[in-house]
Structure formats: structure tokens, C-alpha cells
Design a protein around this motif. Sequence first.
Motif, mmCIF file in Angstrom:
data_model
loop_
_atom_site.group_PDB
_atom_site.id
_atom_site.type_symbol
_atom_site.label_atom_id
_atom_site.label_comp_id
_atom_site.label_asym_id
_atom_site.label_seq_id
_atom_site.Cartn_x
_atom_site.Cartn_y
_atom_site.Cartn_z
ATOM 1 N N GLU A 193 38.106 46.448 39.893
ATOM 2 C CA GLU A 193 37.449 46.932 41.145
ATOM 3 C C GLU A 193 36.897 45.848 41.771
ATOM 4 O OE1 GLU A 193 35.842 50.111 43.696
ATOM 5 O OE2 GLU A 193 37.143 50.113 42.034
ATOM 6 N N ALA A 194 36.152 44.785 40.992
ATOM 7 C CA ALA A 194 35.702 43.568 41.423
ATOM 8 C C ALA A 194 36.694 42.593 42.283
ATOM 9 C CB ALA A 194 34.741 42.877 40.508
ATOM 10 N N LEU A 195 37.881 42.599 41.550
ATOM 11 C CA LEU A 195 38.819 41.845 42.177
ATOM 12 C C LEU A 195 39.648 42.397 43.338
ATOM 13 C CD1 LEU A 195 40.799 40.746 39.123
ATOM 14 C CD2 LEU A 195 39.600 39.336 40.316
ATOM 15 N N HIS A 196 39.423 43.684 43.441
ATOM 16 C CA HIS A 196 40.053 44.443 44.660
ATOM 17 C C HIS A 196 39.055 43.965 45.931
ATOM 18 C CE1 HIS A 196 41.515 47.589 47.470
ATOM 19 N NE2 HIS A 196 40.216 47.811 47.732
ATOM 20 N N TRP A 197 37.718 44.064 45.842
ATOM 21 C CA TRP A 197 36.935 43.900 46.890
ATOM 22 C C TRP A 197 36.679 42.316 47.165
ATOM 23 C CZ3 TRP A 197 36.704 47.982 49.737
ATOM 24 C CH2 TRP A 197 36.740 49.084 49.255
ATOM 25 N N ILE A 198 36.931 41.471 46.313
ATOM 26 C CA ILE A 198 36.929 40.201 46.623
ATOM 27 C C ILE A 198 38.166 39.892 47.608
ATOM 28 C CG2 ILE A 198 37.175 37.806 45.687
ATOM 29 C CD1 ILE A 198 35.730 38.718 43.223
ATOM 30 N N GLY A 199 39.219 40.471 47.134
ATOM 31 C CA GLY A 199 40.355 40.216 48.185
ATOM 32 C C GLY A 199 40.206 40.675 49.428
ATOM 33 N N PHE A 200 39.427 42.007 49.434
ATOM 34 C CA PHE A 200 39.402 43.006 50.591
ATOM 35 C C PHE A 200 38.536 42.016 51.795
ATOM 36 C CE2 PHE A 200 37.179 45.950 53.181
ATOM 37 C CZ PHE A 200 38.070 46.795 53.639
ATOM 38 N N THR A 201 37.477 41.384 50.943
ATOM 39 C CA THR A 201 36.621 40.405 51.943
ATOM 40 C C THR A 201 36.967 39.299 52.384
ATOM 41 O OG1 THR A 201 35.390 40.089 49.882
ATOM 42 C CG2 THR A 201 34.470 42.058 51.303
ATOM 43 N N GLY A 202 38.351 38.878 51.884
ATOM 44 C CA GLY A 202 38.793 37.462 52.292
ATOM 45 C C GLY A 202 38.188 36.582 51.172
ATOM 46 N N LEU A 203 37.614 36.821 50.245
ATOM 47 C CA LEU A 203 37.250 35.474 49.258
ATOM 48 C C LEU A 203 38.293 35.433 48.172
ATOM 49 C CD1 LEU A 203 33.310 36.915 48.863
ATOM 50 C CD2 LEU A 203 34.626 34.933 50.144
ATOM 51 N N ALA A 204 39.422 35.782 48.347
ATOM 52 C CA ALA A 204 40.496 35.588 47.370
ATOM 53 C C ALA A 204 40.508 34.038 46.919
ATOM 54 C CB ALA A 204 41.930 36.238 47.572
ATOM 55 N N GLY A 205 40.647 33.456 45.973
ATOM 56 C CA GLY A 205 40.791 32.077 45.531
ATOM 57 C C GLY A 205 39.162 31.476 45.135
ATOM 58 N N LYS A 206 38.296 32.295 45.550
ATOM 59 C CA LYS A 206 36.712 31.909 45.211
ATOM 60 C C LYS A 206 36.488 32.610 43.900
ATOM 61 C CE LYS A 206 36.423 29.501 49.309
ATOM 62 N NZ LYS A 206 36.136 28.115 49.543
ATOM 63 N N GLU A 207 37.151 33.306 43.259
ATOM 64 C CA GLU A 207 36.524 34.250 42.228
ATOM 65 C C GLU A 207 35.567 33.151 41.558
ATOM 66 O OE1 GLU A 207 40.393 35.487 43.344
ATOM 67 O OE2 GLU A 207 39.837 33.644 42.834
ATOM 68 N N GLN A 208 35.939 32.082 41.132
ATOM 69 C CA GLN A 208 35.081 31.151 39.850
ATOM 70 C C GLN A 208 34.101 30.343 40.701
ATOM 71 O OE1 GLN A 208 35.388 32.123 37.045
ATOM 72 N NE2 GLN A 208 36.953 33.388 37.316
ATOM 73 N N ALA A 209 33.885 30.488 41.954
ATOM 74 C CA ALA A 209 33.199 29.476 42.896
ATOM 75 C C ALA A 209 31.737 30.174 42.571
ATOM 76 C CB ALA A 209 33.461 29.478 44.405
ATOM 77 N N LEU A 210 30.754 29.092 42.506
ATOM 78 C CA LEU A 210 29.349 29.562 42.498
ATOM 79 C C LEU A 210 28.867 30.015 43.912
ATOM 80 C CD1 LEU A 210 27.981 26.976 39.904
ATOM 81 C CD2 LEU A 210 28.409 29.599 39.547
ATOM 82 N N PRO A 211 27.861 30.734 44.155
ATOM 83 C CA PRO A 211 27.485 30.906 45.500
ATOM 84 C C PRO A 211 27.024 29.503 46.257
ATOM 85 C CG PRO A 211 26.264 32.402 44.236
ATOM 86 C CD PRO A 211 27.123 31.449 43.215
ATOM 87 N N ALA A 212 26.542 28.618 45.730
ATOM 88 C CA ALA A 212 26.331 27.198 46.503
ATOM 89 C C ALA A 212 27.237 26.697 46.999
ATOM 90 C CB ALA A 212 25.699 26.338 45.512
ATOM 91 N N GLU A 213 28.425 26.933 46.690
ATOM 92 C CA GLU A 213 29.642 26.336 46.917
ATOM 93 C C GLU A 213 30.477 27.138 48.188
ATOM 94 O OE1 GLU A 213 32.558 26.073 43.717
ATOM 95 O OE2 GLU A 213 30.998 25.658 42.328
#
Length: 273
Positions: free
Chosen positions: A172-192
Motif C-alpha cells: 500500500e505504501a509503495l502504491h501511494w509513493i508511486g501515485f504521488t510521483g515519489l518513485a525512486g525516493k523510497e529510501q530518501a530522508l525528508p531532508a533530502e
Amino acid sequence: AVVALVLILAILWLPDGVVPAVKAWLKRRQRPVEEKHHAEVIPVVPEGPRTIGTRHILEVRGAAKRFGGLQALGGVDLDVREGEILGLVGPNGSGKTTLINVISGFYPLSGGTIAVDGVQIGNLPAHEIARRGVARTYQIPRPFVNMSVLDNVTMAATFGGPLRNQSEIRDEALHWIGFTGLAGKEQALPAELNLHERKFLELARALAARPKLLLLDEVLSGLNPAEVDNAIRLVRAIRAQGATIVFVEHLMRAMVELSDRVAVLNEGKLFAL
């Protein structure tokens, strides 16, 4: 002078402190070169025909909120229908964000009632309100700063929405990360992330809870025109998937393009609808 210089450099380069910065650096060093799981890029499809039901997802009756001698909300009555996008506008201090806060459980009500899908939620703890289908974003993004994008969204999926196993929660988390255009940023910290990405991380966290009612607090503020256009398309796609949305925004272009109805607040009261 040396102490002052050290303080200035610490504020600029280590705003969260030395220990969080060291932990973040160690986490980046330990991060595997290749991750096993990545979000797929999910195209945002154009919004289909608007289907607004007759059933009220949100019913606010006489909502009041006082902070000592200051009355932020003075008895607001408001209904939001299933599938609707309702815009909230008004001058600064009119009670828009306070209304979002009492609906989501961030603040307890001082008076009145709030029901979501026919169930009274007034003065329930915020996590119980989330379980009943209410999710929100914040005007200033508030992610867990020492957790990755994936962990932030997974946390929201764990404590919001229906009970699921760990595999379902991660998917579910991966689905919404992709939906919001953040694919590829899964392991990034918010500060990045830049501001646009942090705003969309807020959206991904809210959507991972599978809300019936989504509350957006100035999700477009601080974005450039191209990012605003992207965000407008995303909000339309969210509604197309069945969410009912209440959003606070000062950008009138977005308000006109997105809203089915607009509620105007002034001095803590509903001025017009």
C-alpha cells in the motif's frame, strides 16, 4: 566571535542537532546499493465525470473551539457530500485550519458535534479518528525526519485505515509513493526532498490510510506554477478514486478549478457557502 560563528554554522548545517545528523549519515552509509522493492511510477489519469452522492460524509454541527479567552470557532455548521471537493477560504485567522484541526482530532472540540459517515467522532483521539476514515495533511510538512520516505508512508498505513498484514501495508505504501510521483525516493530522508516532494510525501502518507475524508491544508502553498498544475491534477485523480476532499487554499486558481462548492469562514463563523 568564535562561539557565535559555531552557533551560526550549526543552525545552517545541523538544524536538527548533531546526533540526528550523525544517525542520518550512518543510515545513508548503510543503505544497500540496490533495493529489493521500489514503487512503480503510476500515471495520474485525467479525472472522469464528477459523481457527487447525496449521502453526507461529514456533518459539523455548532463546532466551537476556544483557546482561553480567544474563540477560534464560533459554532460552525457544515455538511460535505460523498465524492465532493469542498474549498475553505477566508482571511488569516478566520478559523480554516482550526476547523481542519478539530475534525482530524488535533484539537478537541470546545462545543458542538462532528460526525463522519454517520459516526460521531467529536473529541475522539486522533488515531481513532484516523481509523474511522479521516486523513489530513499539514500546511508545513511534518514527516518523521529520521525515517525514510517508505517508512513514513508505511507508518501512516499501519495506524490509519483497516487492519492489514505487513506485506499488504508495504505494498500500500509503495502504491501511494508511486501515485504521488515519489518513485525512486523510497529510501530518501525528508531532508533530502525539496518542498514540492515533501508536500507530496504528506499526501502519500494521508492516502495510505485509505481515507473516506481527506483534509488538505494549503497543500499548494510555496509551489511554482508548474508544480501547482501537477498538484491540481493529482487532487483530481485522488477524488476520481473515491475520496471526499475538504481543502484550505489561498490560491484562487486552484480553488476555482477544483471546488464543487466553496465555504467562506470569517472570525470563526461560516460567512457564506
